[in-house]
Design an enzyme around this catalytic site. Sequence first.
Site, PDB file in Angstrom:
ATOM      1  N   ARG A   1       0.757  -1.352  -0.037  1.00 30.53           N
ATOM      2  CA  ARG A   1       0.048   0.030  -0.195  1.00 30.53           C
ATOM      3  C   ARG A   1       0.825   1.386   0.101  1.00 30.53           C
ATOM      4  NH1 ARG A   1      -2.944   2.674   4.368  1.00 30.53           N
ATOM      5  NH2 ARG A   1      -5.027   3.592   3.413  1.00 30.53           N
TER       6      ARG A   1
ATOM      7  N   ASP B   1       2.399   6.177  -2.628  1.00 30.41           N
ATOM      8  CA  ASP B   1       3.328   6.950  -3.097  1.00 30.41           C
ATOM      9  C   ASP B   1       3.301   7.293  -4.538  1.00 30.41           C
ATOM     10  OD1 ASP B   1       5.746   8.450  -3.285  1.00 30.41           O
ATOM     11  OD2 ASP B   1       6.860   6.667  -3.872  1.00 30.41           O
TER      12      ASP B   1
ATOM     13  N   ASN C   1      -3.801   8.257   4.487  1.00 27.54           N
ATOM     14  CA  ASN C   1      -2.853   7.796   5.289  1.00 27.54           C
ATOM     15  C   ASN C   1      -2.668   8.134   6.618  1.00 27.54           C
ATOM     16  OD1 ASN C   1      -1.401   7.215   2.555  1.00 27.54           O
ATOM     17  ND2 ASN C   1      -0.513   9.387   2.406  1.00 27.54           N
TER      18      ASN C   1
ATOM     19  N   PRO D   1      -7.253   7.451  -4.381  1.00 26.07           N
ATOM     20  CA  PRO D   1      -8.735   6.974  -4.463  1.00 26.07           C
ATOM     21  C   PRO D   1      -9.097   6.889  -3.042  1.00 26.07           C
ATOM     22  CG  PRO D   1      -7.312   5.316  -5.528  1.00 26.07           C
ATOM     23  CD  PRO D   1      -6.279   6.502  -5.118  1.00 26.07           C
TER      24      PRO D   1
ATOM     25  N   HIS E   1      -6.202  -5.775  -2.636  1.00 23.82           N
ATOM     26  CA  HIS E   1      -6.833  -6.003  -1.695  1.00 23.82           C
ATOM     27  C   HIS E   1      -7.156  -7.360  -1.095  1.00 23.82           C
ATOM     28  CE1 HIS E   1      -8.763  -1.627  -1.527  1.00 23.82           C
ATOM     29  NE2 HIS E   1      -7.720  -1.570  -1.247  1.00 23.82           N
ATOM     30  N   THR E   2      -6.683  -8.299  -2.128  1.00 25.91           N
ATOM     31  CA  THR E   2      -6.643  -9.596  -1.508  1.00 25.91           C
ATOM     32  C   THR E   2      -5.664  -9.806  -0.381  1.00 25.91           C
ATOM     33  OG1 THR E   2      -6.029 -12.019  -2.298  1.00 25.91           O
ATOM     34  CG2 THR E   2      -4.576 -10.340  -3.189  1.00 25.91           C
TER      35      THR E   2
ATOM     36  N   THR F   1      -8.997 -14.488   3.210  1.00 24.96           N
ATOM     37  CA  THR F   1      -7.601 -14.959   3.212  1.00 24.96           C
ATOM     38  C   THR F   1      -6.667 -13.779   3.123  1.00 24.96           C
ATOM     39  OG1 THR F   1      -7.573 -15.641   0.707  1.00 24.96           O
ATOM     40  CG2 THR F   1      -7.953 -16.892   2.399  1.00 24.96           C
TER      41      THR F   1
END
Length: 318
Positions: A61, A66, A93, A163, A193-194, A241
Amino acid sequence: MASTSFLLLHVLVMFSLANIVFSDLSDDFYDDICPQALPTIKRVVEDAISQERRMGASLLRLHFHDCFVNGCDASILLDQTSTIDSEKTARANNNSARGFEVIDRIKSEVDKVCGRPVISCADILAVAARDSVVALHGPTWEVELGRRDSTTASRTTANNDIPTPLMDLPALIDNFKKQGLDEEDLVALSGGHTLGFAQCFTFRNRIYNETNNIDSTFASQRQANCPRSGGDSNLASLDPTSALFDSKYFSNLVSKKGLLHSDQALFSGGETDELVKTYSTNLRTFSKDFAKSMIKMGNIKPLTGNEGQIRIDCRRVN
C-alpha cells in the site's frame, strides 16, 4: 525527396528520444553498483512479514500511495517539517499508512551492505512491494529501477489524488486515468486488496446504509465488529484470506461481499464486471495482469538522472 529524408530523420530522432525516456529505469540498475542491494531488501521484507503477516499488505500500500501522488518518488516517507507538508497526515494515510519503520530498517541495512547510500527510498518502496507480494504467495516481476527521491511532498495532492473507499466506478476510472492507468489496471491493482485489512470508518456506511449490491448476511457479520458509532479503527479483512495472494477478493465481489464501496463498484453492472468474473475464476490471469500493472504503476513520473536526490534518511530531505 529532401522533405521525405527530413521526415524520416525526424521520426528516427523521436524514436530514439522515446527509447531514452523509456530506458531511464532498468531492472539491472544496481547490478554493478551494489549487487547485494536487492537480496538485502528481500531478506528484511521476509523477516518483517514473518513477524507480522499484515505487514506485506502495508508495504504494498505504501508503494501505491506513493506513486499516486506526483509519481513514484518516496514523497510519502517524508516527515512534517517547516517546509514539508507531509503526506502522512493526508486523509488516506493518517493513522492508516504503516510500515515506515520497515523501510527505515531496509534503508539502513542496504546502505550498510553497499558501503554508502546508493539505493533510493523510492526504489526500496517498489522492491519491497514486489517482495511482499511474493512472500505471500503472489506473482513476481522484474522491478524497473533507477528512481530518485523527491525533495518535496504534498498533503493536498495526496488528499486529491489517492482514490477513496467511497468512490463509484466512473470516479475510480477517472482517478486511475489521471495517472495513465486504464480500466484493466484499475481492476488488477484493486486486486491488491486480496491482502490486508480496512478500518471500520472506511466501510461503516456500506454495511449500514447500502441496500443494493451487498449480501445482507455479510453486512450483518461486519456490523458485529463495526458499530454505528465508535470503534473507527476496528479492523476487518478485505478478503477471507487476508495474508494470502489469491483470487478470493474477486469471488467476494461476485457474491456482493466487497468490503469497501469502491471494491464492490468494480462489480456493479458496469464495464469492469467481466474482468472481475475472469479474475474470480482464473488466478493465473489475475496474477499476470497484476504484475504487468504494478510495473506500469511503478513507471508513473519517476525522478531519474540528476533529478531529486538519493536520501540518506528516507524520512527527511538531505
